[in-house]
Design an enzyme around this catalytic site. Structure first.
Site, short mmCIF file in Angstrom:
data_model
loop_
_atom_site.label_atom_id
_atom_site.label_comp_id
_atom_site.label_asym_id
_atom_site.label_seq_id
_atom_site.Cartn_x
_atom_site.Cartn_y
_atom_site.Cartn_z
CD GLU A 109 48.03 44.61 31.75
OE1 GLU A 109 47.39 44.94 32.86
OE2 GLU A 109 47.25 45.44 30.60
CG ASP A 110 45.94 41.36 34.28
OD1 ASP A 110 46.40 41.72 33.77
OD2 ASP A 110 45.62 40.94 35.18
NE ARG A 174 39.39 40.74 39.90
CZ ARG A 174 40.09 41.57 39.15
NH1 ARG A 174 40.72 40.89 38.39
NH2 ARG A 174 38.75 41.80 37.77
#
Ligand code: IMP
Ligand code: MG
Length: 183
Positions: A109-110, A174
């Site tokens: 997960e980020d 991003r």
């Protein structure tokens, strides 16, 4: 630095407040995490599941530094149900095609904010009878209640809105090679 031409070209002229984690810092930590992960799974099948979209850059750097056989697949989760009630229900928009049963599953997960998405996902994935199920998060804001058990964590994150290295604001930023505070 934050209004340098390189940054400005990438952000379209929007200055970012500060760089919280620069490229070298991120790279060094990702290499350490990969070493820890390699050591933590001496045997068995390991399936690394990237939670899209935020984890895509972290995942790609991480898996290339893991020195053992692995499988890589992705998950796309989405909250659904009656929008008036923040039920925390999670639906899989993309469900991994790979079998989970009997494998070590590492969910990547980020960033962990409230931890709600992750909490639901763990229940859902746990039902598929993996050999083990663990989380690797690049960033942890440490705000989640109850605290999810994070086996591998990159950095403690400040309680700010972070972008870059996969993290977005409305799909922007991003692609920044560093992690920045947007405000
Ligand atoms: P949670 O379910 O509240 O933990 O939400 C986690 C998700 O929200 C992450 O996977 C991110 O996609 C997003 N998110 C949380 N904090 C940030 C942030 O500071 N910047 C960008 N996205 C964030
Ligand atoms: Mg997001």
């Amino acid at each position: 630095m934050l209004s340098s031409p390189e940054v400005m070209r990438r952000t379209g002229g929007l200055p970012v407040k500060s760089i919280v984690f620069d490229e070298r810092t991120i790279d060094a930590r990702v290499q350490e995490l990969a070493r820890d992960i390699t050591a933590a799974y001496p045997d068995g099948d390991l399936l690394v599941l990237g939670l899209l979209k935020g984890s895509f850059i972290f995942l790609s750097d991480l898996v290339r530094a893991i020195e053992r056989p692995i499988q890589v697949d992705f998950l796309v989760a989405s909250s659904y149900g009656d929008r008036k009630f923040s039920s925390g229900t999670v639906r899989l928009v993309y469900d991994p095609e790979t079998r989970l049963e009997g494998k070590h599953i590492l969910l990547v997960e980020d960033i962990i904010d409230t931890g709600k998405t992750l909490q639901r996902l763990m229940v859902l994935l746990g039902a598929r009878r993996p050999r083990s199920l663990a989380i690797c998060a690049l960033l942890d804001k440490q705000l989640a209640e109850p605290r999810p058990e994070l086996r591998f964590v990159g950095f403690r994150a400040p309680p700010a809105f972070l972008v870059g290295y996969g993290l977005d604001h409305a799909e922007n930023f991003r692609h920044l090679p560093f992690i920045a505070d947007l405000e």
